[in-house]
Structures are given as C-alpha cells and as structure tokens.
Scaffold this active site. Structure first.
Site, short mmCIF file in Angstrom:
data_model
loop_
_atom_site.label_atom_id
_atom_site.label_comp_id
_atom_site.label_asym_id
_atom_site.label_seq_id
_atom_site.Cartn_x
_atom_site.Cartn_y
_atom_site.Cartn_z
CG PHE A 35 -22.01 23.74 0.56
CD1 PHE A 35 -23.04 24.05 -0.01
CD2 PHE A 35 -20.91 24.28 0.04
CE1 PHE A 35 -23.20 25.34 -0.63
CE2 PHE A 35 -20.79 25.31 -0.78
CZ PHE A 35 -22.02 25.97 -1.14
CE LYS A 62 -15.10 14.86 4.62
NZ LYS A 62 -16.01 16.12 5.03
CD GLU A 112 -16.13 20.23 6.20
OE1 GLU A 112 -16.77 19.29 5.53
OE2 GLU A 112 -14.99 20.78 6.35
CB SER A 125 -13.58 23.95 -4.25
OG SER A 125 -12.64 23.63 -3.28
CB CYS A 163 -20.93 21.84 -10.01
SG CYS A 163 -21.89 20.74 -10.57
CD GLU A 174 -17.05 26.86 -8.56
OE1 GLU A 174 -16.10 26.76 -7.61
OE2 GLU A 174 -17.73 26.31 -8.97
#
Ligand code: NAD
Length: 500
Positions: free
Chosen positions: A151, A175, A178, A228, A283, A383
C-alpha cells in the site's frame, strides 16, 4: 451515492469484475469511501494469465526500440498527469500532496530507465573462442511476469515492476494493494493511452487468494513482490516451490548512526524527515537513531522538534505528515507504543493520542520518540511502520556497527559524520544493502538497483537497474561456426542443401 467500483484491466479492456467479495477503499483522514475494490474471481485470474500468455507471442517479437517508444509516450503521459495522479494517491493513502508527488515522480524515473531498454538488452560477444568459432549471448524475455505490490507506494512500486518487465518483452499481471488500488488503475489507463498493445498488461485486484492462485499458476514465469516480511517469506517459499523466478522486497528496521562530530541541526532535521515523513510508512524510513558518545546531546532538540510537527490532510500545505493507512494500522502502532512503555523504554514524546481538528475520524498517529531502547524490546524487534523513532546510545562506532549487523533486516542505513575515515569504515563493514553517508534515506536512482539485504530481500536479483533486466530476462548463449567454403559457394544463400 454509492462509491464507484474499480474495474479490472482484463483482456485488453477495463471491465467490471464478477466478484461478489469487495472491500471499501477509504480516505484515511475522513473514512469517506472513495471506491469499492473487487476481489477478482478465480476465473478472472486465469483469464488474465491466459491473455498475457497469448500477448507474449507477439510482444516478444516487437523490436526493443519500438517497445521503448511506448515507454517514452507513457513517461510523457505520467508527467502530464503528475498532479492528477498525486491527488488520487494522496486521497487514498493520506499522504501529503508533496509526498504523493514524490511517490509518482520516483515511479516516472523508472519509466525513464525503461526507455533505455535497447542498450540494457545488449548481450556479450567473444570472437574466435576457438578457430573460426564465435560465442555471443542473447537476452530474451521470460513470458508472463506477475507483480504484487504494497500500500505504501501505490505509484512508485507498480512502476518499479511492469514498465521494465514489459520493455524487456514480457507481458505482465499486476495485483496492486487492495488498500489503495485507484492510483495503479489510473496508471494502467495511461499505459493503454500510451499505445501499449492490448493485453501486455493485466490488472487484477484482490488479496491473499488472488496472489496464491498466481503463485501456483503454471503459466507464470516470474514473481516480483513488495510487502511485509511474513508475507514475503510465504511468497518466496511458495513461488520457488512452484519453480518460479521470485524476488521479494520485504520489511525493514533502518538505523542512522550519528557520530559526535556530526552537525547537530542537520542531524535533527534529517532524522525528523526520515522517521516521520509519510507518517513513517516508508520501507526506507529511519526508525532507529544510534547516537555515538556525545551525539546523545541531540535528544532534547529532537524531542522539541517532534513537538512542532503538525499532521494534516493531503491538501494542507503546512502539514508535515498525514494519517496512517487504516484504523487497523493505527491500532497496531498504538499497541507497539504501549508495549514499548511497558518494557521499560522512555517515551520522550508520545504521539499515540494524536488528533486533528475537523478530522476526528482520521487514522492519526503523531511522532513518537523513545529513548533508552534495548535490542530485546518488542519496539526494536518489530517493524512499527509508523512515525516512531527509537534512540539507542552507544560509546563507539564499532558498537554501532555490531548492533546494526546483529539486526535481521538490512534494507537501508546511514551515518552522519564529518569524518571520512568513520564513513569509510561504516560503508565497508555494515551488513546492509543501501548505505547513506550524510544522506538519511539512500534510495538509489533507477540506473542503480534497489539492493536491500538479509531479511529485507529474498531472491538474487534486485529491483530496477541492470539487475531487474537480468531478473526479467533469460540469457541464451550461442556458439557459432561458419565454414569457409560457404563464402565461395556460387549460388549464395539460396543454395539447395544436399545431404550426403
Ligand atoms: P502486505 O505484506 O500486507 O501486502 C503486500 C501485498 O501482499 C498486497 O498486495 C497484499 O494484497 C498481499 N498479501 C497480503 N497478505 C497476503 C497473504 N497472506 N498471502 C498472499 N498475499 C498477501 O504489505 P503492506 O502492509 O501493504 O506494505 C507494507 C510493507 O511493505 C512493510 O513491511 C514495508 O516495509 C514493506 N515494503 C518494503 C519495501 C522494500 O523495498 N523492501 C518497499 C515498500 C514496502
């Protein structure tokens, strides 16, 4: 008014999914439902792969300079629609407009790199490897490649993947996350507008089930994943077990070492931007400051500066950061902050109860500063992916390096110092894939590769740069001999072959 349903890009056109399972895409500052994202049916996923497989037959034959021309037009359209894309992105992620523009821009840079594909596809030649024999290598595309994206960079990360894969002659099934599928969908529209042939790109929406189907699909050749660490491990294990080529970019815990000779104001400014920018959801965000010796004197200045950072909605030009992506993400960060306090870290500044006037529903988490952190604490091991900065004090550079090298992640790190010798020792000894020297977030431009290490990356070849071209292609090595008598043949190339 009902929210619009995001279409799939399937078989060359944007079309409604037959899915019965959908999820709301919300503005994280207001909870307004911006769209409904369908979770594509198994049949739609199969059709996407089949269409990409069929398209590969002709796309692989298109000359690389012609493929590059599609990318040039695409780059032009992305630039033309830069602000429009950034607005869509800001609304669905909560990023400030400046951050959202940066997200789009970093993606455009990769498309620019893809425009250079012809020279990136050059093979190697050695003449006369034996008498009259030459050996040369050809670089050829793989087939259907798949991208699964997170995301936090809904423009940049899809653009890390499909332009280069497609420029190399592959076809692609994307993909997207979402949680923010509107930006990649608009980017896909621009890709078609750029003249990309039908079916070279398919966009399938969904989550775990759609990903799992793609991972096992016999006609998929390569998987690029960003997300992740636990999901990355699953993707890597499953994809490789199904004999795919897989690259997974995963979570991180990035450290910034501050030496006593670093300029304190620069340290404070850089630490704040690198830890709290984009609400800490990068990240490559710095989540741990390792203060060496008297560098600890910056702590009060850091706490004072954290107090001044103001959150706000995307078009608030004075906002330093926006809300986190979801109520679930906010609750997780708050829980980690609570655990930090319980486990004995000192919360020098606590943003867990952050609110923003006029936006009571927003997923706000304010900058949070912990000192006295030790490596066993949950806040150090996990994290956090929020605007939380941990401070660890050490006495020497060697101790700082040992601490970072013991951390399982290895995405990025940096050192702030005036000493070339300290910087040299750090860059040489640190076991992290991307190193900044007086640069807090050392994300390389796309002619290099994005080279996370250890638990932050599973695979062999990294994103963009020359490594991505290797990832998205196969090398064929040809050894050729031509007999001298061919030169003298009276009938030239049209001779009739006579077998003895
Ligand atoms: P995520 O792992 O929850 O989701 C990433 C993608 O995987 C999404 O498309 C999602 O639909 C899919 N997915 C989720 N669970 C799945 C499952 N069980 N099986 C199959 N697919 C699944 O990640 P996120 O929260 O969207 O993104 C944030 C994470 O991404 C952070 O950990 C961040 O560090 C990481 N990230 C890493 C890099 C990097 O370059 N190393 C870059 C950006 C983000």
């Amino acid at each position: 008014m009902t929210a619009p349903r995001i279409p799939l890009l399937l078989e060359g056109q944007f079309q409604a999914s037959a899915a019965t399972h959908t999820q709301a895409v919300r503005n994280p500052a207001t909870q307004e439902v911006l769209a409904e994202v369908p979770f594509a049916t198994a049949d739609e996923v199969d059709r996407a792969v089949a269409a990409a497989k069929e398209a590969f037959k002709s796309w692989r034959e298109v000359a690389p300079p012609q493929r590059a021309r599609v990318m040039l037009t695409f780059q032009h359209l992305l630039k033309k629609h830069h602000d429009e894309l950034a607005e869509i992105l800001a609304k669905e992620t909560g990023k400030t407009f400046a951050d959202a523009k940066g997200d789009v821009w970093r993606g455009i840079e990769v498309v620019e790199h893809a425009c250079n594909v012809s020279s990136l596809l050059m093979g190697e030649t050695v003449e006369n490897v034996a008498g009259g024999i030459d050996t040369y290598s050809l670089v050829q595309p793989l087939g259907v490649c798949v991208g699964i994206t997170p995301f936090n960079f809904p423009a940049m990360i899809p653009l890390w993947m499909f332009p280069l894969a497609i420029a190399c002659g592959n076809t692609f099934v994307l993909k997207p996350s979402e949680q923010d599928p509107m930006t990649p969908t608009r980017i896909a529209e621009l890709f078609l507008e750029a003249g990309a042939p039908k079916n070279v790109l398919q966009v399938i929406h969904g989550g775990q089930d759609q990903v799992n189907q793609l991972l096992r699909h016999p006609d998929v050749h390569a998987i690029s994943f960003v997300g992740s660490a636990p999901v990355a491990e699953h993707i890597y294990r499953t994809g490789t077990a199904h004999l795919k080529r897989v690259q997974c970019f995963a979570g991180a815990k990035n450290h910034m070492v501050v030496m006593p000779d670093a300029q304190p104001q620069q340290v404070v400014n850089n630490l704040i931007g690198a830890s709290c920018g984009a609400a800490g959801q990068r990240c490559m965000a710095i989540s741990v400051a390792v203060l060496v010796g008297s560098a600890r004197e910056v702590i009060p200045h850091l706490a004072a500066s954290f107090r001044e950072l103001r959150p706000g909605v995307w078009d608030d030009s004075g906002a330093a950061y926006g809300p986190v992506i979801s109520a679930k993400a906010k609750a997780r960060i708050q829980d980690l902050i609570r655990q930090g306090k319980e486990e004995g870290a000192v919360c020098a500044f606590d943003g867990s109860d952050c609110t923003v006037p006029d936006y009571p529903q927003g997923n706000w988490v304010g900058p949070t500063l912990f000192t006295g952190v030790t490596p066993e604490m949950t806040i150090y091991r996990e994290e956090i992916f929020g605007p939380v900065l941990l401070v660890i004090e050490v006495e020497t550079l060697a101790e700082a390096i040992a601490l970072i090298n013991a951390n399982p992640y290895g995405n990025g790190c940096s050192i702030f110092t005036a000493s070339g010798a300290a910087a040299r020792k750090f860059q040489h000894e640190i076991e992290v894939g991307q190193v900044g020297i007086n640069v807090p977030i050392p994300v390389p431009l796309p002619f290099f590769s994005f080279t996370g290490w250890k638990k932050s990356f599973l695979g062999d070849l990294h994103a963009y740069g020359k490594q991505a071209v290797r990832f998205y292609t196969e090398t064929k090595t040809v050894t050729a001999r031509w007999f001298d008598e061919d030169i003298e043949h009276p009938h030239g190339p049209n001779m009739t072959i006579q077998l003895k």
